[in-house]
Motif scaffolding. Structure first.
Motif, PDB file in Angstrom:
ATOM      1  N   GLY A  92       1.086  -1.391   0.055  1.00 50.66           N
ATOM      2  CA  GLY A  92      -0.165   0.378  -0.100  1.00 50.66           C
ATOM      3  C   GLY A  92       0.587   1.400   0.072  1.00 50.66           C
ATOM      4  N   PHE A  93       1.938   1.301   0.077  1.00 48.51           N
ATOM      5  CA  PHE A  93       2.744   2.401  -0.419  1.00 48.51           C
ATOM      6  C   PHE A  93       2.616   3.033  -0.920  1.00 48.51           C
ATOM      7  N   ALA A  94       2.560   4.750  -1.090  1.00 48.81           N
ATOM      8  CA  ALA A  94       1.931   5.494  -2.828  1.00 48.81           C
ATOM      9  C   ALA A  94       3.635   5.314  -3.956  1.00 48.81           C
ATOM     10  N   PRO A  95       3.631   5.330  -4.957  1.00 46.52           N
ATOM     11  CA  PRO A  95       4.422   5.098  -5.597  1.00 46.52           C
ATOM     12  C   PRO A  95       5.268   6.613  -5.317  1.00 46.52           C
ATOM     13  N   GLU A  96       4.834   7.344  -5.200  1.00 43.54           N
ATOM     14  CA  GLU A  96       6.072   8.830  -4.822  1.00 43.54           C
ATOM     15  C   GLU A  96       6.564   8.526  -3.256  1.00 43.54           C
ATOM     16  N   ALA A 119      10.573   7.442  -6.939  1.00 40.64           N
ATOM     17  CA  ALA A 119      11.806   8.042  -6.881  1.00 40.64           C
ATOM     18  C   ALA A 119      13.087   6.544  -6.615  1.00 40.64           C
ATOM     19  N   LEU A 120      13.712   7.294  -8.015  1.00 41.02           N
ATOM     20  CA  LEU A 120      14.998   6.043  -8.194  1.00 41.02           C
ATOM     21  C   LEU A 120      16.614   6.505  -8.050  1.00 41.02           C
ATOM     22  N   VAL A 142      11.352  10.892  -8.687  1.00 42.07           N
ATOM     23  CA  VAL A 142      12.192  11.735  -8.728  1.00 42.07           C
ATOM     24  C   VAL A 142      14.284  11.456  -8.739  1.00 42.07           C
ATOM     25  N   VAL A 143      14.818  11.396  -9.514  1.00 41.16           N
ATOM     26  CA  VAL A 143      15.848  10.831  -9.722  1.00 41.16           C
ATOM     27  C   VAL A 143      17.351  11.667  -9.080  1.00 41.16           C
ATOM     28  N   GLY A 144      17.740  10.773  -8.344  1.00 42.79           N
ATOM     29  CA  GLY A 144      19.642  10.939  -7.464  1.00 42.79           C
ATOM     30  C   GLY A 144      20.266  10.604  -8.349  1.00 42.79           C
ATOM     31  N   LEU A 145      21.438  10.675  -7.553  1.00 41.40           N
ATOM     32  CA  LEU A 145      23.242  10.420  -8.465  1.00 41.40           C
ATOM     33  C   LEU A 145      23.323   9.417  -6.553  1.00 41.40           C
ATOM     34  N   ARG A 146      23.133   8.485  -6.558  1.00 44.47           N
ATOM     35  CA  ARG A 146      24.388   7.810  -5.598  1.00 44.47           C
ATOM     36  C   ARG A 146      26.301   8.113  -5.970  1.00 44.47           C
ATOM     37  N   ARG A 188      21.301  18.183 -17.099  1.00 44.89           N
ATOM     38  CA  ARG A 188      20.156  17.009 -16.870  1.00 44.89           C
ATOM     39  C   ARG A 188      19.236  17.754 -15.565  1.00 44.89           C
ATOM     40  N   PRO A 189      18.348  18.528 -15.705  1.00 51.02           N
ATOM     41  CA  PRO A 189      17.889  19.828 -15.235  1.00 51.02           C
ATOM     42  C   PRO A 189      16.895  18.876 -14.398  1.00 51.02           C
ATOM     43  N   TRP A 190      16.549  17.478 -14.929  1.00 49.33           N
ATOM     44  CA  TRP A 190      15.832  16.711 -13.888  1.00 49.33           C
ATOM     45  C   TRP A 190      16.621  15.609 -13.238  1.00 49.33           C
ATOM     46  N   LEU A 191      17.470  15.923 -12.425  1.00 54.27           N
ATOM     47  CA  LEU A 191      18.132  15.439 -12.086  1.00 54.27           C
ATOM     48  C   LEU A 191      18.616  15.634 -10.158  1.00 54.27           C
ATOM     49  N   THR A 192      18.081  15.804  -9.744  1.00 49.76           N
ATOM     50  CA  THR A 192      17.554  16.338  -8.236  1.00 49.76           C
ATOM     51  C   THR A 192      18.156  16.212  -7.069  1.00 49.76           C
ATOM     52  N   ARG A 193      18.433  15.192  -6.929  1.00 52.12           N
ATOM     53  CA  ARG A 193      18.926  13.909  -5.958  1.00 52.12           C
ATOM     54  C   ARG A 193      20.262  14.179  -5.998  1.00 52.12           C
ATOM     55  N   LEU A 194      20.690  14.571  -4.230  1.00 51.81           N
ATOM     56  CA  LEU A 194      22.053  13.304  -4.402  1.00 51.81           C
ATOM     57  C   LEU A 194      21.791  12.045  -2.797  1.00 51.81           C
ATOM     58  N   HIS A 195      22.859  10.820  -3.162  1.00 53.97           N
ATOM     59  CA  HIS A 195      22.475  10.151  -2.159  1.00 53.97           C
ATOM     60  C   HIS A 195      23.933   9.433  -1.766  1.00 53.97           C
ATOM     61  N   ALA A 196      23.676   9.041  -0.443  1.00 49.32           N
ATOM     62  CA  ALA A 196      25.428   8.211   0.219  1.00 49.32           C
ATOM     63  C   ALA A 196      24.980   7.614   0.676  1.00 49.32           C
ATOM     64  N   HIS A 197      25.423   6.302   1.753  1.00 52.97           N
ATOM     65  CA  HIS A 197      25.221   5.230   2.148  1.00 52.97           C
ATOM     66  C   HIS A 197      26.448   5.426   2.841  1.00 52.97           C
ATOM     67  N   VAL A 198      26.891   5.294   3.503  1.00 55.74           N
ATOM     68  CA  VAL A 198      28.316   4.638   4.765  1.00 55.74           C
ATOM     69  C   VAL A 198      28.630   3.552   4.702  1.00 55.74           C
ATOM     70  N   GLY A 199      27.439   3.322   5.736  1.00 52.59           N
ATOM     71  CA  GLY A 199      27.369   1.695   5.790  1.00 52.59           C
ATOM     72  C   GLY A 199      26.222   1.367   6.577  1.00 52.59           C
TER      73      GLY A 199
END
Length: 445
Positions: A92-96, A119-120, A142-146, A188-199
């Protein structure tokens, strides 16, 4: 209610209801109110941040009823495979409110996410190109880059994702990579998120916070270099470690927020929407596994308890016991704590290899045939990673509510039957290889 009394009450109900015993010698349990309380604590810790999406890491407990409980409690969902995406939607999670992370997304996965508005976060520059080719006009995703801030490893290298050679994200400190990141956003103006996961487990808060401070600085650099406000959100990943030594919840979400603020005071000031992806921190201490002791014996002067909880339900603990130790307690057949004299015992599982031990020479009250052992803090990753070695059926998992000592259980996952094990193992194709070799199958009666 104190944790040990909660466990005792749940075990008593499980035995009385027949979900734990000789016919069902291993089962998992999840504290429904404990999960809700954990979500509340998470939201309270970030209450001062104007725009936050807390996305539960589905891999920690990919059971639809648990995911639906989390959705009802106000969580989003982080997924990392087509299966997890399917479960999140079914829950039941909404896609957004779903975030797709994976280092190996297929074109089909990317197309589905972009079509639904999920989002991805792209793992690499080639994936960004693939997203650009597949992205429909007007996509709501929403599109981000890790990025990999390369701040180093924690105590468990296998759980550290911001090392020099990590398979995740683009390595920010490698020659020329920072410039390529800026260029990727500028193009890419549609690229609006940055993502990181340290551990995750084993990573201290200062290490995590240092990596995320790097992410914040990079966002400011991108906006300055491209000459516009482009980065609008930061996905901070998850990774809050869990204390497996006792019942104390430490570190807390408040500790995590303080560490982030100490590392970068502006990180949570509201300029960026913030996304979190906690999994273990929400579920680990809200679940436990219980198993029947089938036999006890002595070997080489040591007592061995042969139980039904081994690597099939505690894979990481068996193969990496130093990194993933679990607390074990001993209980009588009715769930009451054992009061026998303590002694060193191996708590062994049922699988046919010598290393199938969840505890080695652990000092516990002496256990006997028919007793129960409990593996504590197994609400995250233990129910989600069953191992089919020896074709053992997956155990049932039950949610519990304890209202002033009145325990009720509800089924989350039905125990797998032996017929289901056979079907999963190719029963409907039993004659396939005989037919392929030109032989007539001999029927077994």
């Amino acid at each position: 209610m104190p944790h040990y009394e909660n466990v005792r009450a749940v075990l008593g109900r499980a035995v009385a209801d027949g979900v734990l015993g000789q016919d069902r010698p291993v089962a998992g349990f999840i504290d429904v109110q404990g999960v809700r309380d954990g979500v509340t604590a998470l939201h309270e810790a970030f209450a001062h941040v104007p725009d936050v999406l807390h996305a539960f890491a589905a891999k920690a407990c990919p059971l639809v009823p648990v995911l639906r409980l989390l959705a009802d409690a106000g969580m989003g969902c982080e997924v990392a495979s087509p299966g997890e995406t399917r479960l999140a939607l079914a829950a039941g999670f909404a896609p957004e409110r779903i975030v797709l992370d994976s280092p190996a997304k297929t074109r089909a996965e990317i197309h589905e996410a972009l079509t639904l508005g999920i989002a991805l976060n792209a793992d690499n520059f080639d994936e960004l190109d693939r997203i650009a080719a597949l992205r429909p006009a007007g996509s709501r995703s929403v599109v981000g880059l890790r990025v990999n801030p390369q701040v180093g490893a924690g105590a468990i290298p296998e759980m550290s994702t911001a090392t020099a050679h990590s398979k995740f994200g683009v390595a920010l400190d490698d020659p020329g990579v920072r410039e390529r990141v800026v260029e990727a956003f500028g193009q890419r103006p549609w690229l609006t998120r940055l993502h990181a996961h340290v551990g995750s487990q084993g990573c201290p808060l200062p290490l995590i916070a240092g990596g995320l401070a790097t992410l914040h600085r990079l966002a400011g650099e991108i906006d300055e270099r491209v000459g516009r406000r482009q980065v609008t959100s930061l996905d901070l990943g998850g990774g809050l470690p869990v204390n497996f030594a006792d019942d104390t919840v430490t570190p807390t979400y408040q500790d995590y927020v303080r560490a982030l603020t100490d590392a970068e005071p502006a990180l949570l000031d509201g300029r960026y929407q913030v996304v979190t992806e906690f999994g273990r921190a929400l579920l680990a201490k809200n679940g436990f596994t219980a198993a029947v002791v089938e036999y006890v014996k002595d070997s080489g002067g040591r007592r061995i308890a042969l139980t039904h909880a081994g690597a099939q339900v505690a894979l990481r603990t068996v193969f990496m016991p130093d990194a993933w130790p679990v607390r074990v307690t001993a209980h009588g057949p009715d769930g009451s704590p054992k009061a026998t004299a303590p002694m060193a015992q191996d708590i062994a599982g049922p699988l046919c290899f010598a290393g199938d031990l969840v505890a080695r020479a652990r000092t516990l009250p002496e256990v006997a045939e028919g007793d129960l052992v409990v593996l504590h803090d197994t609400g995250a990753y233990y129910f989600s990673a069953p191992w089919a070695y020896n074709s053992l059926p997956r155990p049932g998992v039950y949610g519990f509510a304890n209202r002033a000592g009145d325990v009720s259980l509800t089924t989350i996952r039905t125990p797998q039957t032996l017929d289901e094990v056979a079907r999963e193992s190719g029963l409907s194709h039993a004659d396939a290889l005989l037919t392929a070799s030109g032989r007539t199958a001999a029927r077994v009666t």
